[in-house]
Design an enzyme around this catalytic site. Structure first.
Site, mmCIF file in Angstrom:
data_model
loop_
_atom_site.group_PDB
_atom_site.id
_atom_site.type_symbol
_atom_site.label_atom_id
_atom_site.label_comp_id
_atom_site.label_asym_id
_atom_site.label_seq_id
_atom_site.Cartn_x
_atom_site.Cartn_y
_atom_site.Cartn_z
ATOM 1 C CD GLU A 186 51.896 59.732 46.715
ATOM 2 O OE1 GLU A 186 51.888 60.761 46.026
ATOM 3 O OE2 GLU A 186 52.624 58.739 46.442
ATOM 4 C CB SER A 192 18.360 6.382 19.677
ATOM 5 O OG SER A 192 18.818 5.391 18.780
#
Length: 807
Positions: A110, A488
């Site tokens: 770069e 239940s």
């Protein structure tokens, strides 16, 4: 000629021109003046251009306070990070953590003169201008020549359009950045800020994503691949554009050779290696996925998606990772066990039928990681099959599946079950990592669903939440969103109401066939017991321990259905409940969250604390945004809570939950089953933790004959608590002490009296069923038991035995 026109020779001429030698000093002054004017004009133009370039530019000093889009981090109950939410997945690292090989790869590719310029590389610009003139892009879309500093300035401060104006601004900002920051800091920011494809930002996140390692551990070829992505993250990808990315990686290696960072031999060796990255992971782990989705929805609803995904919040939750892991594993294990009872299903996906011929190269979406663990249940691709053996691919490993332990499929011939190209499930039994080989047994995705929820009763904190078999399969949260019949499991609430209305655990109620007139329907209603049997006179304790439907219906009839509804409301149940006697059987619908929260009342001395899952939220600076406010409400007295808890201990020791009786520590709980076996529940607790399990189908279809709460749901609950007990036992052993398991605290005004468990009267030496019973002071039995009382009890002299004929 007229006289007046005759020149007078004695008169002086009106104008006389005399040529003199040039004055060099004056000429220089004149030229200097012109030059000065020119310089002023140029400087003015330059200053104007300078002002134009500077217009609307931010100050580079803002980098001191620059904040990236930071992930929102979710923390466990012990403050450990366990999840993040972010559009930009970014983990920042310091300059020292970035290895030299990556620094050199980036600089070589770069900005080779990075350490030799002050932000702008004039040689690089001249090369770029030459190229732009040649290509005709000088004034249209000039490209190239940007240094690392310029790229950073563009990323952080400028829009990405490519114009001369932007280029000048970029250069100006670069010069300012270089004045304020060292080269090391600039490169550090560069490595942390840039997007590197597939939702990852920065070199550390990219290193973990592509290679499963920290950036500090990158090899030469791995560093070159990451460095190559900087130039075009949307274009270079080792997943979607392999060949181009390989050439780009090799270009980076070539540049490193040209710049003298590595030798030519090193470069050739690196280029000869193929690209090896982790498989592309789509989606995310199923771990605590339902819990995290509740967190996500809350944050997004209150603060918005922008803050959730970009704001860097710190969300401290109540989740305990260990309890969550245990809950998930035990629930899923039970779902698989129940699914196997129905045999093998021929519903498997086949890759060959989808036109995928290269099975060895396929990667399944369900493979979120590349590693395999023993005892893991994972998807596998069938590569070959014979009657006794099949070869499968599991992630990066190949393995063998034998025709052992497959009795549940009703055949021992693998060819009758699977074929090449099928995607099946296997449970990994043994791994040879060096040979990349494994041994596995056949498994199967369960169709049945379930939910698991655990709450700390003393704080209301949700410690574990499982909303279904798999969040990837279904995001519907069966722990919080689904409404199912309570069955239940509702009974302890009604028994609490009974104890507040002159009943005691020793009160006698006759368990017999009975009909109740239903004024709402205009017909009689006849409840039946689960086992279709009747036991005659039984105590309230036995009625709850054995979940006798007739006993509960009689209790509700006595205290009134409306009282039952009122108590359900007090316990935090918000669904529609009608004051019918069928309430005694839990025929209304309720969520797992509400039921487990209701049960926390019993171990917490009658107080219900509203459940919550977020303790506090801070912004990225650590400023407190909100903190959980504990909302406590006394539902029943501590004495009533203890009496019900004592009876629910009996459920586990002698009643419908007796399969968990061998756990050997103080625990209470209750099973729950609906009449058509479509819902199976078990909710139970220790003094410090309350957990509930629901198992069923998303549609109201039966689980199968006799698939009660004790049969279907209890094993997952028991497995969960057994692991907690084992953990404490191991800790105590390692610390050289006895394991400690807390008992339920006895409140004041509770007396213990020895009674006959079947008659409910004070015990005598002739009684066969003595038990130490708890009573609210002043409600103890008034007399001793006699032989005549024994004769009034059915099966008093019979032999009791444990049975699964319970709900």
């Amino acid at each position: 000629m007229p006289p007046e026109e005759i020149p007078d020779k004695k008169k002086k001429p009106l104008l006389r021109i005399r040529l003199k030698k040039p004055d060099s000093g004056k000429l220089l002054r004149t030229l200097g003046l012109l030059a000065l004017i020119g310089v002023v004009a140029v400087l003015g133009a330059g200053f104007g251009a300078y002002l134009a370039v500077r217009q609307n530019l931010p100050s580079v000093s803002e980098l001191e306070t620059f904040e990236s889009n930071i992930i929102t981090t979710v923390y466990s109950d012990e403050g450990q990070p366990i999840k993040d939410f972010a559009i930009e997945r970014r983990v920042e690292v310091t300059y020292d953590m970035i290895p030299d090989v990556l620094k050199k790869a980036i600089i070589a590719t770069e900005d080779a003169r990075f350490y030799n310029h002050r932000g702008v590389d004039l040689l690089g610009i001249l090369r770029a201008i030459k190229e732009n003139i040649r290509s005709g892009r000088l004034l249209r879309r000039p490209q190239g020549g940007s240094t690392i500093t310029q790229q950073l300035a563009r990323l952080l401060f400028l829009y990405p359009q490519q114009t001369v104006g932007r280029k000048l601004k970029e250069m100006y900002l670069s010069l300012q950045i270089e004045k304020l920051y060292s080269k090391e800091k600039i490169l550090e920011m560069y490595c942390n800020q840039f997007y590197l494809n597939h939702g990852v930002y920065g070199v550390e996140t990219a290193s973990n994503f592509y290679f499963g390692k920290s950036v500090t551990d990158l090899t030469l070829e791995e560093a070159a691949l990451i460095a190559g992505i900087f130039r075009g993250p949307s274009f270079y990808s080792p997943y979607t554009n392999v060949d181009v990315t390989l050439r780009r990686r090799n270009h980076v290696i070539n540049r490193m050779v040209e710049e003298g960072h590595i030798t030519k031999v090193q470069g050739e060796e690196a280029k000869a290696k193929p690209i090896e990255v982790l498989p592309w992971r789509r989606g995310s782990s199923d771990f605590a996925a339902y819990f995290f989705e509740e967190v996500r929805k809350y944050i997004e609803r209150k603060y918005g998606s922008e803050v959730l995904y970009r704001g860097g919040l710190k969300v401290y939750t109540t989740l305990n990772p260990m309890l969550q892991e245990y809950a998930e594993e035990e629930l899923l294990r039970r779902l698989r066990e129940m699914d196997k009872q129905k045999g093998w299903r021929r519903d498997k996906r086949n890759l060959l039928q989808e036109g995928k011929e290269h099975l060895e190269d396929e990667w399944l979406d369900s493979w979120l990681t590349s590693y395999v663990e023993e005892n893991e249940v994972a998807d596998a691709i069938v590569l070959s099959v014979s009657p006794k053996e099949a070869t499968v691919k599991v992630k990066r490993l190949t393995g063998r599946v034998m025709n052992k332990d497959i009795g549940w499929t009703k055949t021992s011939n693998l060819e009758k079950l699977i074929q090449v190209g099928d995607v099946i499930q296997v449970k990994v039994k043994k791994i040879d990592p060096e040979a990349k080989h494994l041994e596995a047994i056949l498994d199967q995705h369960p169709l049945i669903e379930g939910a698991f929820l655990a709450i700390d009763p003393r704080s209301g904190q949700i410690k574990a939440m499982v909303g279904g078999y798999s969040f990837r399969r279904s995001e519907w949260n069966r722990a919080t969103q689904a409404q199912r019949q309570a069955g239940s499991a509702i009974k302890p609430i009604l028994y609490a109401a009974a104890l507040d209305n002159r009943f005691t655990p020793a009160t006698i109620i006759v368990d017999e066939p009975v009909e109740f007139p239903d004024k709402w329907l205009g017909e009689n209603w006849a409840p039946r017991n689960y086992d279709r049997k009747y036991k005659g006179a039984v105590t309230v304790r036995i009625g709850l321990e054995e979940s006798r439907n007739v006993v509960t219906a009689k209790i509700l009839d006595y205290i009134s259905p409306q009282t039952g509804v009122d108590y359900c409301r007090r316990f935090g149940l918000t669904s529609t409940i009608y004051p019918y006697l069928s309430l005694s059987l839990g025929t209304f619908e309720v969520s797992v969250l509400e039921m487990v929260s209701a049960y926390t009342v019993f171990p917490n001395k009658g107080v219900r604390i509203r459940p919550y899952f977020i303790s506090r939220i801070e912004d990225r600076e650590g400023t407190l945004l909100e903190e959980a406010r504990v909302e406590a409400e006394e539902v029943i007295s501590p004495q009533t809570a203890y009496l019900v808890t004592s009876m629910m201990e009996g459920v586990i020791l002698r009643g419908t939950g007796n399969a968990a009786g061998d756990l050997g520590i103080p625990l209470g709980g209750k099973t729950g089953t609906t009449s058509d076996y479509s819902d199976a529940w078990f909710i139970g607790f220790s003094p410090s933790l309350c957990a509930g399990v629901w198992i069923g189908n998303d549609t109201r279809i039966t689980l199968g004959a006799r698939q009660s709460g004790a049969v279907a749901a209890l094993p997952a609950w028991k497995g969960f608590f057994k692991r907690l007990i084992d953990d404490e036992t191991e800790r105590a052993k390692g610390e050289g002490r006895e394991p400690f398991f807390e008992d339920f605290e006895v409140p004041v005004n509770i007396n213990f009296v020895e009674i006959d468990r079947k008659t409910g009267l004070l015990a005598t030496p002739i009684c066969l069923w003595p038990i130490r019973e708890a009573f609210l002071a002043g409600t103890e039995p008034p007399r001793y038991c006699s032989h005549q009382d024994h004769l009034l009890i059915l099966d008093y002299y019979g032999t009791e035995k444990a049975t699964e004929e319970h709900d």
